[in-house]
Design a protein around this motif. Structure first.
Motif, PDB file in Angstrom:
ATOM      1  N   SER B 207       0.828  -1.217   0.000  1.00 47.28           N
ATOM      2  CA  SER B 207       0.000   0.000   0.000  1.00 47.28           C
ATOM      3  C   SER B 207       0.854   1.255   0.000  1.00 47.28           C
ATOM      4  CB  SER B 207      -0.916   0.013   1.230  1.00 47.28           C
ATOM      5  OG  SER B 207      -1.705  -1.152   1.268  1.00 47.28           O
ATOM      6  N   ASP B 208       2.111   1.105  -0.346  1.00 46.43           N
ATOM      7  CA  ASP B 208       3.065   2.226  -0.407  1.00 46.43           C
ATOM      8  C   ASP B 208       3.396   2.808   0.965  1.00 46.43           C
ATOM      9  OD1 ASP B 208       3.085   1.911  -3.094  1.00 46.43           O
ATOM     10  OD2 ASP B 208       2.186   3.854  -3.588  1.00 46.43           O
ATOM     11  N   ASN B 209       3.086   2.099   2.039  1.00 47.32           N
ATOM     12  CA  ASN B 209       3.483   2.586   3.365  1.00 47.32           C
ATOM     13  C   ASN B 209       4.955   2.300   3.586  1.00 47.32           C
ATOM     14  OD1 ASN B 209       0.849   3.434   4.327  1.00 47.32           O
ATOM     15  ND2 ASN B 209       0.342   1.241   4.336  1.00 47.32           N
ATOM     16  N   TYR B 210       5.657   3.301   4.082  1.00 44.16           N
ATOM     17  CA  TYR B 210       7.101   3.180   4.303  1.00 44.16           C
ATOM     18  C   TYR B 210       7.372   2.924   5.782  1.00 44.16           C
ATOM     19  CZ  TYR B 210      11.967   4.615   4.795  1.00 44.16           C
ATOM     20  OH  TYR B 210      13.290   4.647   5.085  1.00 44.16           O
ATOM     21  N   TYR B 211       8.294   1.997   6.058  1.00 46.24           N
ATOM     22  CA  TYR B 211       8.657   1.667   7.439  1.00 46.24           C
ATOM     23  C   TYR B 211      10.183   1.648   7.594  1.00 46.24           C
ATOM     24  CZ  TYR B 211       3.916  -0.328   7.492  1.00 46.24           C
ATOM     25  OH  TYR B 211       2.566  -0.525   7.378  1.00 46.24           O
ATOM     26  N   SER B 212      10.644   2.027   8.772  1.00 50.68           N
ATOM     27  CA  SER B 212      12.068   1.898   9.090  1.00 50.68           C
ATOM     28  C   SER B 212      12.195   1.370  10.510  1.00 50.68           C
ATOM     29  CB  SER B 212      12.760   3.260   8.977  1.00 50.68           C
ATOM     30  OG  SER B 212      14.130   3.136   9.303  1.00 50.68           O
ATOM     31  N   PHE B 213      13.034   0.369  10.704  1.00 57.63           N
ATOM     32  CA  PHE B 213      13.199  -0.232  12.023  1.00 57.63           C
ATOM     33  C   PHE B 213      14.682  -0.405  12.358  1.00 57.63           C
ATOM     34  CE2 PHE B 213       9.195  -1.959  10.363  1.00 57.63           C
ATOM     35  CZ  PHE B 213       8.322  -1.604  11.397  1.00 57.63           C
ATOM     36  N   LEU B 214      14.997  -0.267  13.627  1.00 60.29           N
ATOM     37  CA  LEU B 214      16.303  -0.692  14.107  1.00 60.29           C
ATOM     38  C   LEU B 214      16.216  -2.198  14.333  1.00 60.29           C
ATOM     39  CD1 LEU B 214      17.144   2.148  16.667  1.00 60.29           C
ATOM     40  CD2 LEU B 214      17.852   1.937  14.266  1.00 60.29           C
ATOM     41  N   LYS B 215      17.263  -2.889  13.939  1.00 57.13           N
ATOM     42  CA  LYS B 215      17.220  -4.355  14.050  1.00 57.13           C
ATOM     43  C   LYS B 215      16.999  -4.804  15.491  1.00 57.13           C
ATOM     44  CE  LYS B 215      19.944  -5.697  10.000  1.00 57.13           C
ATOM     45  NZ  LYS B 215      21.212  -6.293   9.530  1.00 57.13           N
ATOM     46  N   ARG B 216      17.509  -4.040  16.438  1.00 54.11           N
ATOM     47  CA  ARG B 216      17.400  -4.454  17.837  1.00 54.11           C
ATOM     48  C   ARG B 216      15.944  -4.437  18.317  1.00 54.11           C
ATOM     49  NH1 ARG B 216      19.955   1.134  20.069  1.00 54.11           N
ATOM     50  NH2 ARG B 216      18.023   2.299  20.074  1.00 54.11           N
ATOM     51  N   ASP B 217      15.074  -3.724  17.599  1.00 57.38           N
ATOM     52  CA  ASP B 217      13.671  -3.659  17.994  1.00 57.38           C
ATOM     53  C   ASP B 217      12.826  -4.743  17.330  1.00 57.38           C
ATOM     54  OD1 ASP B 217      14.260  -1.443  19.522  1.00 57.38           O
ATOM     55  OD2 ASP B 217      13.849  -0.040  17.870  1.00 57.38           O
ATOM     56  N   LEU B 218      13.465  -5.600  16.535  1.00 56.58           N
ATOM     57  CA  LEU B 218      12.727  -6.635  15.809  1.00 56.58           C
ATOM     58  C   LEU B 218      13.085  -8.011  16.355  1.00 56.58           C
ATOM     59  CD1 LEU B 218      13.294  -5.254  12.198  1.00 56.58           C
ATOM     60  CD2 LEU B 218      11.267  -4.939  13.643  1.00 56.58           C
ATOM     61  N   SER B 219      12.129  -8.926  16.242  1.00 55.82           N
ATOM     62  CA  SER B 219      12.473 -10.291  16.651  1.00 55.82           C
ATOM     63  C   SER B 219      13.008 -11.099  15.479  1.00 55.82           C
ATOM     64  CB  SER B 219      11.272 -10.987  17.297  1.00 55.82           C
ATOM     65  OG  SER B 219      10.201 -11.028  16.403  1.00 55.82           O
ATOM     66  N   SER B 220      12.659 -10.700  14.243  1.00 50.37           N
ATOM     67  CA  SER B 220      13.273 -11.392  13.101  1.00 50.37           C
ATOM     68  C   SER B 220      13.179 -10.556  11.838  1.00 50.37           C
ATOM     69  CB  SER B 220      12.616 -12.760  12.870  1.00 50.37           C
ATOM     70  OG  SER B 220      11.375 -12.602  12.232  1.00 50.37           O
ATOM     71  N   ILE B 221      14.122 -10.829  10.937  1.00 47.80           N
ATOM     72  CA  ILE B 221      14.111 -10.218   9.606  1.00 47.80           C
ATOM     73  C   ILE B 221      14.317 -11.353   8.619  1.00 47.80           C
ATOM     74  CG2 ILE B 221      15.275  -8.645   8.014  1.00 47.80           C
ATOM     75  CD1 ILE B 221      16.324  -7.166  10.494  1.00 47.80           C
ATOM     76  N   GLN B 222      13.386 -11.509   7.718  1.00 48.38           N
ATOM     77  CA  GLN B 222      13.503 -12.582   6.728  1.00 48.38           C
ATOM     78  C   GLN B 222      13.676 -11.960   5.352  1.00 48.38           C
ATOM     79  OE1 GLN B 222      13.231 -15.969   7.649  1.00 48.38           O
ATOM     80  NE2 GLN B 222      14.004 -16.331   5.574  1.00 48.38           N
ATOM     81  N   GLU B 223      14.866 -12.103   4.792  1.00 53.46           N
ATOM     82  CA  GLU B 223      15.087 -11.629   3.425  1.00 53.46           C
ATOM     83  C   GLU B 223      14.744 -12.766   2.486  1.00 53.46           C
ATOM     84  OE1 GLU B 223      19.284 -10.202   4.390  1.00 53.46           O
ATOM     85  OE2 GLU B 223      18.784  -9.246   2.488  1.00 53.46           O
ATOM     86  N   GLU B 224      13.984 -12.454   1.453  1.00 52.85           N
ATOM     87  CA  GLU B 224      13.611 -13.502   0.502  1.00 52.85           C
ATOM     88  C   GLU B 224      14.035 -13.080  -0.886  1.00 52.85           C
ATOM     89  OE1 GLU B 224       9.460 -14.898   1.006  1.00 52.85           O
ATOM     90  OE2 GLU B 224       9.454 -13.444   2.629  1.00 52.85           O
ATOM     91  N   SER B 225      14.619 -14.027  -1.591  1.00 55.18           N
ATOM     92  CA  SER B 225      15.004 -13.692  -2.962  1.00 55.18           C
ATOM     93  C   SER B 225      13.820 -13.964  -3.883  1.00 55.18           C
ATOM     94  CB  SER B 225      16.230 -14.497  -3.388  1.00 55.18           C
ATOM     95  OG  SER B 225      15.987 -15.862  -3.208  1.00 55.18           O
ATOM     96  N   ARG B 226      12.725 -13.305  -3.572  1.00 56.13           N
ATOM     97  CA  ARG B 226      11.559 -13.385  -4.465  1.00 56.13           C
ATOM     98  C   ARG B 226      11.012 -11.982  -4.657  1.00 56.13           C
ATOM     99  NH1 ARG B 226       6.388 -12.988  -1.979  1.00 56.13           N
ATOM    100  NH2 ARG B 226       6.524 -13.024   0.281  1.00 56.13           N
ATOM    101  N   SER B 227      10.318 -11.814  -5.763  1.00 53.76           N
ATOM    102  CA  SER B 227       9.731 -10.525  -6.103  1.00 53.76           C
ATOM    103  C   SER B 227       8.305 -10.476  -5.595  1.00 53.76           C
ATOM    104  CB  SER B 227       9.767 -10.340  -7.616  1.00 53.76           C
ATOM    105  OG  SER B 227       9.005  -9.221  -7.982  1.00 53.76           O
ATOM    106  N   LEU B 228       7.835  -9.280  -5.292  1.00 57.70           N
ATOM    107  CA  LEU B 228       6.417  -9.136  -4.928  1.00 57.70           C
ATOM    108  C   LEU B 228       5.522  -9.163  -6.167  1.00 57.70           C
ATOM    109  CD1 LEU B 228       6.281  -6.488  -2.057  1.00 57.70           C
ATOM    110  CD2 LEU B 228       5.799  -8.923  -1.925  1.00 57.70           C
ATOM    111  N   MET B 229       6.146  -9.158  -7.346  1.00 55.67           N
ATOM    112  CA  MET B 229       5.369  -9.206  -8.595  1.00 55.67           C
ATOM    113  C   MET B 229       4.719 -10.581  -8.745  1.00 55.67           C
ATOM    114  SD  MET B 229       6.751  -8.217 -12.355  1.00 55.67           S
ATOM    115  CE  MET B 229       6.204  -9.079 -13.812  1.00 55.67           C
TER     116      MET B 229
END
Lengths: 530, 259
Positions: B207-229
């Motif tokens: 929905s075009d919402n922009y977010y920024s987080f410090l890693k220390r405030d997250l419990s996980s980050i999952q990078e995926e080599s896939r497109s949202l297309m």
């Protein structure tokens, strides 16, 4: 701490005249208020005894001043600090003196580089050296210059090699026994590398050691025909020095042409090697070749750090290096014999280093016309960025670049001053290039801890008695880590990618950290009054 | 900008006004000699086979700054002002520049792939049935989630564009991979990765919402080599419609240099 303060008071008086003596250089490690050479001490440790900033309070570290150089391009300088001033160099023949208290500019040096220089990697420069009241730096067009430290006035300039042939200069001179030692770059242009020593007062050359032997000299038999005449072997990172052995240690770069080994059959001495030279004469005492007949551009120029340590129950005077080829090495620095060799990053070109000190090669890893996969990348598992050794932890700190490349070769006619790499490399498909900060036990080569980074690690290292390792990253963060565990304890976004190493010194008794980031120099200290 | 470009062009040596011919046009060795030069000087940006990389794909034969021999000579020798393309004339010398031109002619074969579709019909699909404009800007109109496509035409081969539509996960443009973060309270957000460093992550959701987080405030980050297309365009479009869409994409940013 009281003893430190007394020492500081004495040294402040000694440096008031902005004079750096041979004795200051030899005892540089014991002076907290200065940073006088590329590696802090002649052993290249990049370690400071200052412990005011430590694992308990580093979270409060804050910027003190920021100096904008106003110069675009990669800033790779190791600042020098003495006499109340900081001396930094920038790319494209720039340099500054900065008031260390306020960050104000005192003088600026610039000489426009000649147009159309043949060079591999940009007009960068890695810093000043100092002796007496003079500063010494190389300019990109392969000159060595002496400046007056107080005014920036040019005292003399000496051409050390012909830039039309592809020679350039980027490294920091090493001042040893009243000589200015300098290395050279240009192996991608079929040049012949060397280490030179110059007189600090006149700029006259005292000796030269060629990293590729001349016709008929020992080692020339490792080059097919006359191929050694274009043999490369650059010396673009500063060496180290052992006063007891009277030896200086310099790493050498790739043979030329880089990718096409067919035209230079043989081991190609003394490329991709460490050479130990007599400081008085420049004569070769010993050599160790890390990558015989290199075809992947794996220069061996990373810092050769001198460490006295115990290996398998035996006390040894060692020299250690995290080599671009992916192996960490420790050698006996009295004779060049191999003590330790162990991979610290992904590599597939050798299965190990044999008892004879030679790599046990995996066949079929050379570049080809169609392209051939090999690991690490052309830039290497660790390129040039400054490494550090902490006698407090006994660990060696290095940034790694982990990945693989497709290597290509082609047959290329040599033409003077023209790019002579005889092909290239490309990113291996689906290769996720990452990096990390590693702490290696130099007595075994074992990696004690690793802090993973999102991209290959290019910034230099600084270790301190506060139990910390300082470094930076390509995204602009300067970072402090626990030297024993690798846990990041503090970071600050500088706004510019970091390649340079941090340094530390005291100002009015308080510890400062300085580092080049983007086109700026930043300093940090603990806030006053706490 | 254009004024400056014209001034530079006007200042070029008089020789260029006479439309120089490739002196190696009939030399059977010229392409091979040019290939050697290409692999040394041009490969870092244009790829080992000229297939493109940091610089444009040169195998399409559809160059955005002129397609005649003298255009290619001028570009290789003098570069393109305001772009990353430097001039190599001083370093290579005239003869080698012409040999590179000869080599480029031998690799520029894929532009002959006939465009069967109709670009106007393709634009309708782009903005209508395909929903492509929901995520891609063309000429100032469209969504922000995917890469802008206003100049996509000369940048890739038709085969590459076809593959990018049918198999969007195969080669994801830099900065458009998918990342899913989980906050400490369990909230999950998925979007395209707009930034990732050692201490933080930035993303934009569908929905075009922009977010920024410090890693220390997250419990996980999952990078995926896939497109949202979506990877369903092979089913959504008929082969004829796919050709129309390709014809439209190829037309974007393609322009001829007037002699």
């Amino acid at each position: 701490m009281k003893r430190l303060a007394l020492l500081f008071a004495l040294l402040t008086a000694a440096f008031a005249a902005t004079i750096v003596t041979d004795e200051h250089l030899r005892k540089a490690q014991s002076d907290p208020s200065t940073w006088l050479t590329y590696g802090k001490n002649y052993f290249g440790w990049r370690y400071s005894e200052i412990d005011e900033i430590n694992t308990q309070n580093v979270q409060r570290l804050a910027p003190r001043w920021i100096f904008q150089t106003g110069v675009g391009g990669s800033h790779e300088t190791t600042p020098l600090v003495f006499g109340g001033m900081m001396f930094i160099t920038g790319p494209s023949n720039n340099g500054d003196a900065i008031d260390v208290l306020t960050g104000r500019q005192l003088w600026h040096y610039h000489k426009a580089p000649p147009p159309n220089l043949s060079m591999c990697c940009g007009e960068m420069n890695r810093g000043f050296a100092a002796l007496g009241d003079k500063l010494f730096k190389v300019n990109i067009e392969a000159t060595l210059i002496a400046l007056d430290a107080r005014t920036g006035a040019v005292l003399w300039e000496r051409q050390i090699a012909d830039p039309k042939k592809g020679f350039t200069a980027t490294g920091v001179p090493l001042v040893v026994k009243n000589k200015i030692l300098v290395g050279i770059a240009g192996a991608e242009f079929g040049t012949r590398g060397f280490v030179d020593a110059y007189d600090p007062n006149t700029g006259e050359r005292i000796w030269r050691f060629y990293t590729v032997p001349g016709h008929g000299e020992p080692g020339s038999e490792t080059w097919a025909g006359d191929s050694g005449e274009r043999g490369g072997g650059s010396t673009w990172i500063t060496g180290t020095y052992d006063s007891e052995l009277n030896l200086t240690y310099w790493g050498t770069g790739n043979p030329g042409p880089g990718m096409d080994g067919d035209v230079r059959a043989g081991d190609n001495l003394y490329t991709c090697s460490l050479v130990a030279l007599d400081v008085d004469t420049g004569k070769l005492k010993w050599y160790y070749q890390f990558t015989p007949h290199d075809t992947h551009d794996w220069d061996a120029v990373a810092d050769p750090i001198l460490i006295d340590m115990t290996v398998k129950g035996r006390k040894v005077q060692a020299v250690a290096q995290a080599n671009r080829n992916g192996f960490f090495y420790a050698l006996d620095r009295t004779n060049g014999k191999l003590l330790v060799a162990k991979p610290y990053s992904k590599l597939d070109w050798a299965t190990g280093i044999g008892a004879d000190g030679r790599p046990i090669m995996v066949p079929g890893k050379d570049p080809s016309e169609e392209g051939n996969l090999a690991c690490p990348t052309l830039g290497g598992a660790h390129n040039w960025s400054a490494t550090a050794y902490s006698p407090q932890t006994g660990l060696f700190y290095v940034g790694s670049k982990d990945g693989c490349d497709i290597y290509y070769k082609t047959h290329q006619q040599y033409r003077e001053g023209q790019w002579y790499q005889a092909s290239t490399s490309d990113v291996a498909p689906a290769d996720k290039r990452v990096g990390g900060v590693l702490a290696i036990d130099p007595t075994t080569g074992d990696t004690r801890w690793r802090y993973d980074m999102v991209s290959p690690q290019s910034a230099g290292m600084l270790a301190t008695a506060g139990g910390l390792v300082f470094t930076g990253d390509g995204q602009g963060y300067v970072v402090a880590m626990d030297a024993r565990t690798g846990k990041p304890l503090w970071h600050f976004q500088t706004g510019g990618g970091i390649i340079a190493p941090p340094i530390t010194y005291t100002l009015n008794g308080k510890q400062q950290i300085a580092i080049a980031a983007g086109s700026s120099i930043l300093t940090f200290a603990l806030p006053e009054g706490n | 900008m254009y004024l400056r470009l014209w001034l530079i062009l006007a200042a070029l040596p008089a020789a260029f006004a006479q439309a120089p011919k490739n002196p190696f046009a009939q030399d059977p060795n010229a392409p091979e000699n040019g290939r050697t030069v290409f692999r040394i000087y041009c490969e870092p940006c244009h790829g080992i086979h000229g297939q493109g990389g940091r610089g444009p794909d040169l195998t399409r034969g559809n160059y955005s700054n002129g397609t005649r021999d003298e255009d290619l000579y001028r570009i290789v020798a003098n570069g393109i002002p305001g772009t990353a393309m430097n001039g190599f004339g001083g370093e290579l010398g005239d003869d080698n520049v012409w040999r590179v031109v000869s080599y480029l002619r031998t690799i520029a074969t894929r532009n002959t792939e006939p465009m069967k579709g109709n670009a106007a019909a393709g634009e309708k699909l782009f903005r209508g049935k395909g929903g492509c404009a929901n995520c891609h800007i063309v000429d100032g109109r469209g969504g922000r989630l995917g890469p802008e496509l206003s100049k996509i035409g000369p940048q890739h081969t038709v085969a590459y564009l076809r593959e990018a539509i049918l198999e969007p996960n195969k080669d994801i443009s830099s900065g458009y991979s998918t990342v899913t973060i989980v906050k400490r309270d369990g909230t999950k957000i998925t979007g395209i990765e707009r930034g990732l460093d050692n201490f933080s992550v930035q993303l934009m959701d569908s929905s075009d919402n922009y977010y920024s987080f410090l890693k220390r405030d997250l419990s996980s980050i999952q990078e995926e080599s896939r497109s949202l297309m979506p990877n369903s365009y092979g089913r959504l479009f008929t082969p004829a419609e796919l050709d129309d869409l390709l014809a439209y994409l190829v037309s974007l940013g393609a322009r001829e240099t007037k002699p």
